[in-house]
Scaffold this motif. Structure first.
Motif, PDB file in Angstrom:
ATOM      1  N   GLY A  55     -69.976  38.421 -53.858  1.00  0.00           N
ATOM      2  CA  GLY A  55     -71.101  39.261 -54.238  1.00  0.00           C
ATOM      3  C   GLY A  55     -72.355  38.481 -54.585  1.00  0.00           C
ATOM      4  N   ASP A  56     -72.230  37.168 -54.816  1.00  0.00           N
ATOM      5  CA  ASP A  56     -73.426  36.351 -55.054  1.00  0.00           C
ATOM      6  C   ASP A  56     -74.268  36.303 -53.781  1.00  0.00           C
ATOM      7  N   LYS A  57     -75.557  36.058 -53.941  1.00  0.00           N
ATOM      8  CA  LYS A  57     -76.480  36.021 -52.798  1.00  0.00           C
ATOM      9  C   LYS A  57     -77.077  34.624 -52.654  1.00  0.00           C
ATOM     10  N   ILE A  58     -77.188  34.179 -51.407  1.00  0.00           N
ATOM     11  CA  ILE A  58     -77.796  32.889 -51.112  1.00  0.00           C
ATOM     12  C   ILE A  58     -78.927  33.104 -50.106  1.00  0.00           C
ATOM     13  N   LEU A  59     -80.088  32.544 -50.397  1.00  0.00           N
ATOM     14  CA  LEU A  59     -81.269  32.710 -49.557  1.00  0.00           C
ATOM     15  C   LEU A  59     -81.411  31.529 -48.611  1.00  0.00           C
ATOM     16  N   PHE A  60     -81.620  31.806 -47.329  1.00  0.00           N
ATOM     17  CA  PHE A  60     -81.833  30.760 -46.326  1.00  0.00           C
ATOM     18  C   PHE A  60     -83.328  30.641 -46.036  1.00  0.00           C
ATOM     19  N   LEU A  61     -83.868  29.461 -46.245  1.00  0.00           N
ATOM     20  CA  LEU A  61     -85.247  29.146 -45.878  1.00  0.00           C
ATOM     21  C   LEU A  61     -85.215  27.866 -45.052  1.00  0.00           C
ATOM     22  N   LEU A  62     -84.591  27.967 -43.888  1.00  0.00           N
ATOM     23  CA  LEU A  62     -84.314  26.805 -43.053  1.00  0.00           C
ATOM     24  C   LEU A  62     -85.275  26.703 -41.878  1.00  0.00           C
ATOM     25  N   GLY A  63     -85.524  25.460 -41.447  1.00  0.00           N
ATOM     26  CA  GLY A  63     -86.364  25.221 -40.289  1.00  0.00           C
ATOM     27  C   GLY A  63     -85.641  25.541 -39.000  1.00  0.00           C
ATOM     28  N   ARG A  64     -86.393  25.668 -37.925  1.00  0.00           N
ATOM     29  CA  ARG A  64     -85.799  26.022 -36.630  1.00  0.00           C
ATOM     30  C   ARG A  64     -84.929  24.904 -36.059  1.00  0.00           C
ATOM     31  N   SER A  65     -85.115  23.678 -36.538  1.00  0.00           N
ATOM     32  CA  SER A  65     -84.338  22.564 -36.002  1.00  0.00           C
ATOM     33  C   SER A  65     -82.975  22.422 -36.671  1.00  0.00           C
ATOM     34  N   ASN A  66     -82.768  23.097 -37.786  1.00  0.00           N
ATOM     35  CA  ASN A  66     -81.503  22.973 -38.521  1.00  0.00           C
ATOM     36  C   ASN A  66     -80.463  23.950 -37.984  1.00  0.00           C
TER      37      ASN A  66
END
Length: 307
Positions: A55-66
């Protein structure tokens, strides 16, 4: 009966552990289904060891190369029962507001990704000044974002208050594993829409991926961290096709990659559909787009299907 991502994946990985399942062209990296299962589980075990709960939430703010990090972290978080929320913005205020609305327990980010002219690590330092006072190994305590505890980055250098992605992986032995993965059938990803989270279960993503089934390779060009592209990853785990991330941010790079594949379906979005001469691409079985259908058809000279 609802299936969890572990059930869908483990069956395929056990049956085809040595079959190539994922190719990350920009990183010159190929993983079999067995290897992808291992690497994604390592991220799941890392989250569980850090104290993450279902139920925890993780935010992805990743670059296009990753691309490999995006795919492995998405599936790994889902295995741990953690909901992944992909997000992309070039506006610092919008990023701040989104973190406040979502209230994630952690963020996976690319430190050198530019937000305007500023690296994201510097943006994050401004948003969470407590980073500089947090020692390595300590849990972050933010006055502005009360639930934010973990910052995981894909870079090579160490930053106070953060963890390197590769140091967050726990490769647990099959014989001496004291960690266990939950049988999660709840939401595994969500998007922020009109201030509300729209959630998707594993079953929802399997359904979304039905259109792209039937090809030997499904090639993703454009933004790797979207719900649609997550569904294609899930479809590969269910149906056994080879999922290929180009990492290319323009069609010149993408076209050079496509020549090495036969019997493939291509998924593109508007981020790669810039100004370009028309392409006559051989071996293209199906063309899918999450963006402008007419532009995709004009460029590739192929009937496009909207995803």
């Amino acid at each position: 009966m609802l299936r969890s991502i572990q059930q869908g994946f483990s069956n395929l990985a056990k049956a085809n552990p040595l079959k190539n399942g994922f190719r990350f062209e920009n990183q010159n990296l190929t993983w079999t289904f067995g290897e992808f299962d291992t690497h994604s589980s390592a991220f799941a075990y890392g989250l569980i060891e850090q104290g993450w709960k279902q139920g925890d939430k993780i935010l992805f703010l990743l670059g296009r190369s990753n691309t490999s990090e995006t795919a492995a972290a998405f599936v790994g978080a889902a295995k741990a029962g953690v909901t992944v929320i992909p997000f992309r913005s070039n506006n610092q205020n919008e990023i701040e507001n989104t973190i406040g609305v979502i209230n994630p327990k952690g963020i996976v980010f690319s430190p050198n990704q530019l937000i305007g002219e500023t690296k994201f690590i510097e943006v994050l330092k401004n948003l969470v000044p407590e980073i500089s006072q947090t020692q390595s190994g300590q849990i972050l305590k933010s006055s502005k974002f009360s639930n934010l505890k973990w910052l995981i980055h894909t870079g090579f250098y160490s930053y106070p208050g953060t963890y390197k992605f590769r140091e967050s992986l726990v490769y647990a032995s099959r014989n001496f594993n004291r960690l266990s993965l939950p049988s999660n059938t709840g939401p595994i990803t969500a998007i922020l829409k009109n201030g509300q989270l729209q959630s998707y279960s594993y079953q929802d993503l399997v359904k979304l991926s039905e259109k792209v089934s039937g090809s030997q390779h499904v090639i993703i060009s454009g933004d790797p961290q979207t719900v649609t592209n997550f569904s294609i990853v899930v479809g590969g785990l269910e149906r056994g096709y080879n999922t290929v991330f180009t990492g290319g941010d323009n069609l010149n790079k993408v076209q050079k990659i496509l020549q090495y594949y036969g019997n493939y379906s291509l998924v593109v979005d508007d981020s790669v559909l810039g100004e370009h001469q028309k392409l006559d691409v051989s071996n293209l079985q199906n063309l899918f787009t999450t963006g402008d259908v007419n532009k995709a058809q004009d460029i590739f000279q192929k009937q496009a299907i909207q995803l």
